[in-house]
Each structure stands twice: as structure tokens, then as C-alpha cells.
Design an enzyme around this catalytic site. Structure first.
Site, short mmCIF file in Angstrom:
data_model
loop_
_atom_site.label_atom_id
_atom_site.label_comp_id
_atom_site.label_asym_id
_atom_site.label_seq_id
_atom_site.Cartn_x
_atom_site.Cartn_y
_atom_site.Cartn_z
N HIS A 13 1.22 -0.94 -0.39
CA HIS A 13 -0.29 -0.01 -0.24
C HIS A 13 0.73 1.49 0.10
O HIS A 13 1.28 1.69 1.02
CB HIS A 13 -0.67 0.09 1.02
N HIS A 15 1.22 5.27 -1.71
CA HIS A 15 0.92 6.49 -2.69
C HIS A 15 2.27 7.22 -2.85
O HIS A 15 3.16 7.47 -2.36
CB HIS A 15 0.29 7.47 -1.67
N LEU A 16 2.52 7.18 -4.50
CA LEU A 16 3.50 7.27 -5.79
C LEU A 16 3.25 9.06 -5.80
O LEU A 16 3.71 9.50 -6.55
CB LEU A 16 4.09 6.86 -6.72
N ARG A 17 2.07 9.28 -5.91
CA ARG A 17 1.62 10.49 -6.67
C ARG A 17 1.70 10.43 -8.52
O ARG A 17 2.62 9.65 -8.28
CB ARG A 17 2.37 11.61 -6.01
N LYS A 99 -9.80 -0.56 -5.14
CA LYS A 99 -9.42 0.21 -3.85
C LYS A 99 -10.59 1.21 -3.88
O LYS A 99 -11.32 1.79 -4.71
CB LYS A 99 -8.43 1.61 -3.87
N HIS A 136 -10.33 1.16 2.34
CA HIS A 136 -10.44 2.46 3.49
C HIS A 136 -11.53 2.99 4.28
O HIS A 136 -12.64 2.37 3.93
CB HIS A 136 -10.08 3.94 2.10
N HIS A 174 -4.33 -0.38 5.92
CA HIS A 174 -4.04 0.45 7.01
C HIS A 174 -4.82 0.19 8.34
O HIS A 174 -5.42 1.11 9.06
CB HIS A 174 -3.09 2.08 6.95
N HIS A 251 2.89 14.50 1.11
CA HIS A 251 2.54 15.80 0.73
C HIS A 251 3.52 17.01 0.62
O HIS A 251 4.46 16.75 2.16
CB HIS A 251 1.05 16.76 1.94
C1 NCD Z 1 -3.58 9.32 1.44
C2 NCD Z 1 -3.19 10.56 0.93
O1 NCD Z 1 -2.88 11.34 1.73
O2 NCD Z 1 -3.14 10.01 -0.26
N1 NCD Z 1 -3.56 9.85 3.30
C3 NCD Z 1 -3.43 9.32 4.68
O3 NCD Z 1 -3.35 9.60 5.43
N2 NCD Z 1 -3.12 8.21 4.90
C4 NCD Z 1 -4.84 8.75 1.42
C5 NCD Z 1 -5.14 7.52 2.99
O4 NCD Z 1 -4.90 6.15 2.90
O5 NCD Z 1 -5.51 7.56 3.43
ZN ZN Z 2 -3.47 5.12 1.58
#
Ligand code: NCD
Ligand code: ZN
Length: 351
Positions: A13, A15-17, A99, A136, A174, A251
Site C-alpha cells: 500500500h 502513494h507514489l503520486r 480500491k 479504506h 492500514h 504531501h
Molecule cells: C493518504 C493520501 O494522502 O493519499 N493519506 C493518509 O493519511 N493515509 C490517503 C489514505 O490512504 O488514506
Molecule cells: Zn493510503
């Protein structure tokens, strides 16, 4: 100095953006992990096979030459998703699952679903196509306290869904509570959970107890320490239903340190396996790390375990305070602080 050789782990799991952010996120993930399940919550989201293949190609352009990193793609389920999207996804060699974001639950979840039962025909198609559903798991009703949202989701949505689709592979992503860990432990082999390293390291007092720490704000939110302990027990238990998923979610600093609303997400990919080693070691369970990080995930997804190894050394290092992130800066978790385990240089070639 202790050294630890592990089958190369995977991140189930992340997030690579996209765009400029990929050079940092892909480099960090590829140095450690053989594969990663790539979350589809871009803006706009990745909703069909064409989007996912385009995104995959973009990611692959950022994989350093010395690594054989494989992004496993996911589709974002929306109220507009149709069974044909699922059939196409089932036939694509690149798509590993879909997802489900309850609308409003987290970053870029506006396109998600408000009534989960409306997606039941889609889950039916996923069950037939043998495509895992990644969830989620939080209710989004404003009147439900943020610390109770995951536990409420189990009773209101997850338990009925699993009952309705007993052969659907489901990953409760998560997890953050004792209730979630117990629920997953009580299910059959079709149900699993990922556990992040920040939920193993920190509790809500760490986030709020001595000055609010935006870097620790993520969703689902950090809970009481009794929950952290339950997650640690689950992760180190040797139960194959629990495996590694960093939920590394970068972020820019301007969005995290923002008085009008701190963006949810912790960046951990820069130390994505090292921090888990630290946590497992502190619990006296370092011998359980390899199965959690490198075996149980591929076993659940029906994929082979990685053929190569990585080496970790117990040499403290200081994580960078900031990393480049497009035209902005990224503040990684533990930036400027010591991390107890380090990735050895021999891990750098994934041949
Ligand atoms: C994730 C995101 O920033 O894309 N943020 C997070 O707090 N985990 C999204 C997610 O998995 O809930
Ligand atoms: Zn996530």
C-alpha cells in the site's frame, strides 16, 4: 554490528503520486521493495485500465536502472464504475486490485462512494474475476467521532460485505485499532490487513500531547496506545493475514504545515523497511520481520515471493529533514532524527 538478510520485501500500500513527485517517491520505494501496490487516488483518480497503464508507464520511467521494481496497479471504484471495467482489469496483467474509498474519508476521496451497497454488483464481478478489494475502512458520517470511524465501519459495512461475498479477497488497509486486528484475525484466508509503520511507532499522544505534530497526522488517525500495542502484536504474531503496507503518503510541506487544514498522510518510503526493523527489534521479534514484510503479502495476492535479498545493518543514521518534492519540499517522518537500522549498500542491486 548486527546484520539482517531478508527476502526483498514488497509494499502492499503506497502513494507514489504523479508528475514531478515521482522522482523521489519511486526512487525511495524501488531501493527497498521489489513491488508495490500503487494507490489510485490521483486527481483525477485512476478509474480504468487505460488510466492505470498510462500511470504505470509514467512510474516505470522513474525506476533507477539498478532496480527491478514492479508497480502493481489499482483502480479507484466510483459510483460510475461498471462491470466491464472490472472484467478488463481482471484481464490486465498489471492490475492487482480495486480500491474502495468511502467518499470524504481521506485525501482525494471525493470521487469515492457514499453507499457501499450500491457497489455490490461490482464486488460480484470482482469476486468472479478474482480481483482483490482493498478498502479504506472508515465511516464518514460527521456525527461519528474521528477516533471511532474505523471500528464503526467494521459493523456497518465490512462484516456484511464479507458475509455477502465470502470468496472475494479483501484487504482491510492500514488498520489502526484493536477491533480491526481482532476482526481480521477471526476471518478466513480471504481476508487480510496491511499495517503501517507509523501506526506501530506512534499513538495519538505522540501526535497531540506536546504541541500538535502535522507530520504525524494521517488517516485513519493515530489511536490510543492500547491500539498501537494490538497492532504490534498482530504484525509480529506470525499470522499471515497481516502484512506490510507503508501507506507512505507524501504531501508538500505547505500542505502539511497549513493552518487552514493539515493534509493527511505520512511520508515513510525513505526508510520504508528500516523503520519496521526498528519496531520489530524493539519488540524482540526481529525474526518475524521477513514473513511480515516479504512472504505473507505475495502469498495472499497469489504472486511469487521475490527471488533476491536485501541486507539491513544496525548502524544508526540521521534521516534528512527535507527531501525535494517537485518545486516544493517534503518533510519525511523522523526527519533530522536517528533511525536505528540502515539499508546496506549490497541491497542496491536488485539482480
Ligand atoms: C493518504 C493520501 O494522502 O493519499 N493519506 C493518509 O493519511 N493515509 C490517503 C489514505 O490512504 O488514506
Ligand atoms: Zn493510503
Amino acid at each position: 554490528m548486527r546484520r539482517l538478510t531478508l527476502t526483498r520485501p514488497d509494499d502492499w500500500h503506497i502513494h507514489l503520486r504523479d508528475g514531478d513527485y515521482l522522482s523521489q517517491t519511486v526512487k525511495d520505494a524501488a531501493a527497498r521493495f521489489g513491488r508495490a501496490i500503487v494507490m489510485p487516488n490521483l486527481s483525477p483518480p485512476v478509474v480504468n485500465v487505460q488510466d492505470a497503464e498510462r500511470y504505470r508507464t509514467e512510474i516505470l520511467q522513474h525506476v533507477p536502472r539498478s532496480f527491478a521494481f514492479e508497480p502493481l496497479m489499482t483502480l479507484y471504484l466510483t459510483p460510475q464504475t461498471v462491470a466491464a471495467d472490472i472484467v478488463a482489469a481482471g484481464q490486465s496483467p498489471f492490475i492487482a486490485g480495486c480500491k474502495l474509498y468511502p467518499a470524504g474519508a481521506t485525501t482525494n476521496s471525493e470521487a469515492g462512494v457514499s453507499a457501499i451497497t450500491q457497489l455490490y454488483p461490482i464486488f460480484e464481478a470482482m469476486q468472479t474475476a478474482n480481483l482483490p478489494l482493498l478498502i479504506h475502512g472508515e465511516v464518514t458520517t460527521h456525527s461519528v467521532d474521528i477516533f471511532d470511524r474505523e471500528a464503526r465501519f467494521i459493523d456497518e459495512s465490512l462484516a456484511p460485505l464479507i458475509q455477502q461475498f465470502p470468496e472475494l479477497k479483501v484487504v482491510f488497509e492500514h488498520i489502526t485499532t484493536q477491533e480491526a486486528a481482532q476482526f481480521v484475525a477471526d476471518q478466513g484466508p480471504e481476508v487480510a490487513a496491511t499495517i503501517t509503520v507509523h501506526h506501530l511507532l506512534y499513538n495519538r499522544t505522540d501526535m497531540l500531547g506536546s504541541g500538535m505534530k502535522p507530520l504525524l497526522f494521517c488517516l485513519p488517525i493515530l489511536k490510543r496506545d492500547q491500539h498501537r500495542q494490538a497492532l504490534l502484536a498482530a504484525a509480529t504474531s506470525g499470522n499471515p493475514a497481516f502484512f506490510l503496507g507503508t501507506d507512505s503518503a507524501p504531501h508538500p510541506r505547505s500542505s502539511k504545515e497549513n493552518a487552514c487544514g493539515c493534509a493527511a498522510g505520512c511520508y515513510t518510503a525513505h526508510a520504508g523497511i528500516e523503520l519496521y526493523a526498528e519496531v520489530f527489534d524493539a519488540a524482540g521479534k526481529l525474526d518475524r520481520l521477513e514473513a511480515f514484510a516479504s512472504h505473507f503479502g505475495p502469498d495472499f495476492y497469489g504472486l511469487p515471493r521475490n527471488p533476491d535479498k536485501i541486507v539491513l545493518e544496525e548502524i544508526p543514521w540521521t534521516a534528512p529533514k527535507t527531501l525535494p518534492f517537485g518545486n516544493e519540499l517534503l518533510m519525511p517522518l523522523r526527519g533530522g532524527e536517528t533511525i536505528a537500522w540502515r539499508l546496506a549498500s549490497q541491497s542496491m542491486s536488485s539482480s
